[in-house]
Design an enzyme around this catalytic site. Structure first.
Site, short mmCIF file in Angstrom:
data_model
loop_
_atom_site.label_atom_id
_atom_site.label_comp_id
_atom_site.label_asym_id
_atom_site.label_seq_id
_atom_site.Cartn_x
_atom_site.Cartn_y
_atom_site.Cartn_z
N GLU A 163 62.28 51.84 35.12
CA GLU A 163 62.73 52.11 36.48
C GLU A 163 61.64 52.77 37.33
O GLU A 163 61.42 52.39 38.46
CB GLU A 163 63.97 53.02 36.41
CG GLU A 163 64.65 53.27 37.72
CD GLU A 163 65.31 52.01 38.29
OE1 GLU A 163 65.20 50.93 37.67
OE2 GLU A 163 65.91 52.12 39.37
N ASP A 164 60.95 53.72 36.73
CA ASP A 164 60.05 54.55 37.54
C ASP A 164 58.59 54.13 37.49
O ASP A 164 57.79 54.56 38.32
CB ASP A 164 60.13 56.03 37.08
CG ASP A 164 61.54 56.58 37.20
OD1 ASP A 164 62.34 55.96 37.92
OD2 ASP A 164 61.83 57.61 36.58
#
Ligand code: MN
Length: 748
Positions: free
Chosen positions: A93-94
């Site tokens: 996600e990051d």
């Protein structure tokens, strides 16, 4: 990407802190063995590199969070794959790392888990609506393909709750509510009681800081006031058991602040009225000794009537086992005792996770016997047989809830549907009016076919139209009984109306052919005629009779002949000129009374699959018994055979000038095999503005020089079909292209 050592000159101090916390994690991993530890180390390096430069809200390097999550998983003794997933859980996600990257570096099982965690991260529970929390929890559980995903997720949530202080306060309410409504109950359901209690207390503390502080103070005061009593109780109990030579471990136990608050709130009690704040937990060597201990305790202090519960004989659904009894201690204070074995204790504290705890310990058959509860015992059996966490989880899920998918409406309402449910099922689940007017569907913003099966977490949207209507084809794939019965009901009503119209036309046509220009009306003078006619046919009403004719259950010419007979009794004679004219035109199949078809018909008129008539073809109508009108092409061999056998069931049909939809036609295209030939053929069909609905090719596509490609295409009419064929024949690689006139289909 290739992770480097994980040190960065700009923040040496921070990475030292991270390295130190990883070192303390490693110290807990001896149960994994050297190989497992090495894998975890590799995941750490990768994750550390990926999160490099990122910070938590607290200012700490981001990597401290995945490390803390992994540390919690290590407490539960989860396997190396789960620990790797814990370390990598925020990387996709990051940090823009793809699932493929993870598959390459760490293999598919770890990548699947990280992917699952990333998907769960995107689900946010944010509704006050009644009953939605339960559905949301189930959706979450259903989405996790593997119980380890849920465990890592719970560890993740625990750490986020512990570090909530550095989050902006504006986010507290949402996150705390989500934790209370969703994650704490899941922890409870999986028997992770320690986590369950911690999540509740942390949520309570941030949601209602003021109440929390008051109760905390009150508990502290009560504790110091009663410390002497509790110490005395513990001593008395230890002595009593020593006298009976039963070795025990005894702990003092305090109700959590949240559960005290809950009790005060729901039962409207003051703090002083909550009497069971204190408890003792006694761990005994065996089940039999638990029952003996009960006797020992009841001899020592008087039990409070009605407070005895045997959760050993009858375990709770989440696997919890203990004997509970409340005793009146010194100075009249109530103390609840929980009696359990060591194995039950582990299950009570860490539930599903205790199954890993056991696996990693050297567990004798006696231990697993002591595990006792059927639920957990069967889980352990399954796990021992399969060694597959996914299968294991499937089993747990079956036990937790029925087969269902959970999807969102565009307004974030959660709907539960049986597994395999389609867009159409969803539409009918929302409302039957929506279902009946469904034109198209969207999943997560993208248009999809109506037959598309729904997946957990999908956002489903239905596009309706006032002219849309249920299609009989839907019946082939809908999953829910509700959708099925609603569609059937609609079609039946529709068929009734259509058949009535068709029957009326057919009867009028037949009556004209008998030389009567006008059907007898509903005027009073024809009333006896209709009554006698209906007695003859055995129908209840005129409508009923017309529907029967439309459905082919009754032959129009026979009914017409009877009408003529009845009319002649009233003195009305057929017109000879009309007879010859109608008979002549009927033979030529150009009668004005012929049935016009335009594709808008739904049920009462079908287009034969053997010859697939398209506008422009000469056509015939065959009135099948009870199935309405079936349209064949004039030269269709199936149709010809039927005509020979059953000529009175054939009627004239014609294409309307305006046809309302596309028709499907089947083509065989013989091509010289070569690279990209299929693409070129498809492009030629597209260039003639026809849609391909189905392609079929011989299996040895690569081996043969010349092969047949079968296409089903959607076209307007015969002229359009000719254009398509022309475009195809222009291609150098195409040696032949023609329409399939009679497929092997056995239907008429
Ligand atoms: Mn996280």
């Amino acid at each position: 990407m290739t992770p480097s050592g994980g040190t960065n000159s700009t923040s040496t101090e921070a990475s030292n802190a991270a390295a130190a916390s990883f070192a303390s994690l490693l110290a807990k991993l001896d149960y994994l063995g050297t190989e497992g530890k090495e894998l975890v180390r590799k995941a750490y390096r990768f994750s550390d590199h990926a999160h490099l430069g990122q910070k938590r809200q607290s200012g700490e390097p981001y990597i401290t969070h995945p490390i803390a999550v992994a540390a919690q998983c290590a407490e539960w003794k989860l396997d190396s794959q789960a620990l790797m997933a814990a370390l990598l859980h925020d990387a996709m996600e990051d940090c823009g790392i793809s699932k493929e990257d993870l598959i390459q570096e760490f293999g598919a099982p770890v990548a699947e888990m990280v992917d699952g965690l990333t998907k769960l991260d995107k689900l946010q529970f944010d509704t006050q609506e009644e009953g939605q929390a339960e559905s949301f929890r189930k959706m979450l559980l259903a989405m996790a393909k593997d119980v380890r995903v849920i465990l890592v997720k719970l560890a993740d949530r625990s750490h986020n709750m512990r570090t909530m202080g550095s989050m902006p306060t504006s986010k507290w309410a949402r996150i705390c509510n989500e934790t209370l409504e969703i994650y704490a109950p899941i922890a409870h359901r999986l028997g992770l009681n320690q986590t369950y209690r911690e999540l509740q207390d942390l949520s309570f503390r941030h949601l209602k800081p003021w109440r929390y502080q008051i109760i905390e103070k009150a508990v502290g005061k009560a504790r110091s006031r009663r410390r002497d009593i509790l110490i005395k109780v513990q001593k008395d109990v230890e002595q009593a058991f020593a006298k009976h030579s039963i070795p025990i471990r005894i702990y003092g136990r305090e109700k959590t602040l949240f559960s005290i608050y809950k009790k005060m709130d729901t039962k409207n009690l003051s703090f002083a009225q909550v009497t069971d704040i204190y408890g003792m937990r006694v761990i005994l060597p065996s089940v039999i000794e638990c029952y003996t201990a009960l006797g020992v305790l009841h001899q020592l202090y008087k039990p409070v009537p009605g407070r005895f519960k045997d959760h050993i004989a009858i375990a709770k659904v989440n696997g919890y086992q203990s004997i509970h009894t409340t005793l009146v201690g010194p100075a009249g204070i109530n103390i609840e005792f929980q009696l359990r074995t060591e194995a039950m204790h582990v299950v009570a504290e860490s539930g599903v996770a205790s199954h890993w705890l056991y696996k990693t310990q050297d567990h004798t058959s006696e231990t697993s016997e002591r595990l006792g509860t059927q639920w957990l015992q069967s889980l352990v059996d399954i796990q021992n047989e399969t060694h597959d966490a996914t299968e294991f989880w499937d089993y747990v899920k079956v036990d937790l809830f029925p087969d269902a998918v959970y999807v969102f409406t565009p307004k974030s309402k959660i709907m539960a549907l049986p597994r395999g449910a389609t867009v159409v099922d969803f539409a009918y689940a929302v409302h039957s009016n929506i279902g009946d007017r469904t034109m198209a569907g969207k999943i997560n913003g993208e248009s999809v076919p109506l037959r598309t099966e729904l997946k957990n977490g999908d956002v489903v949207e239905i596009v309706t139209s006032t002219v849309a209507a249920p299609n009989p084809a839907w019946l082939a794939y809908v999953k829910t009984g509700r959708a099925r019965s609603k569609i059937r009901h609609f079609l039946k009503t529709q068929a009734q109306t259509e058949s009535l119209g068709l029957g009326e036309k057919l009867l009028a046509q037949a009556v004209r052919a008998e030389g009567i220009d006008q059907m007898p009306t509903d005027e009073p003078k024809y009333k006896p005629l209709w009554e006698r006619l209906l007695r003859f046919t055995g129908n209840h009403s005129k409508e009923d009779l017309l529907v029967d004719i439309g459905l082919g259950k009754r032959i129009a010419t026979i009914v017409a002949k009877r009408i003529v007979l009845l009319l002649s009794e009233l003195g009305e004679k057929p017109d000879a000129l009309l007879i010859s004219k109608e008979r002549f035109t009927a033979h030529e199949s150009v009668s004005q009374g012929g049935v016009m078809v335009d594709g808008s018909e739904n049920v009462s008129i079908q287009y034969a699959l053997c010859c697939r008539p398209i506008p422009g073809d000469s056509i015939l109508g065959y009135l099948g018994r009870g199935e309405g009108l079936v349209v064949h092409t004039e030269n269709c061999s199936v149709g010809q055979k039927l005509k020979h056998k059953d000529s009175e069931r054939f009627i004239a049909v014609e294409w309307a000038d305006e046809v309302v939809r596309a028709f499907e036609s089947e083509l065989v295209v013989t091509v010289q095999n070569g690279k990209g030939v299929l693409a070129r053929v498809a492009a030629a069909i597209a260039s003639a503005e026809a849609d391909i609905t189905h392609v079929n090719m011989s299996e040895e596509f690569s081996g043969q020089a010349a092969i047949d490609l079968r296409f089903t295409i959607a076209i307007r009419d015969t002229t359009h079909l000719d254009t398509v064929l022309k475009h195809l024949r222009r291609l150098p690689s195409v040696s032949q292209a023609h329409r399939v006139v009679s497929a092997k289909s056995t239907s008429h």
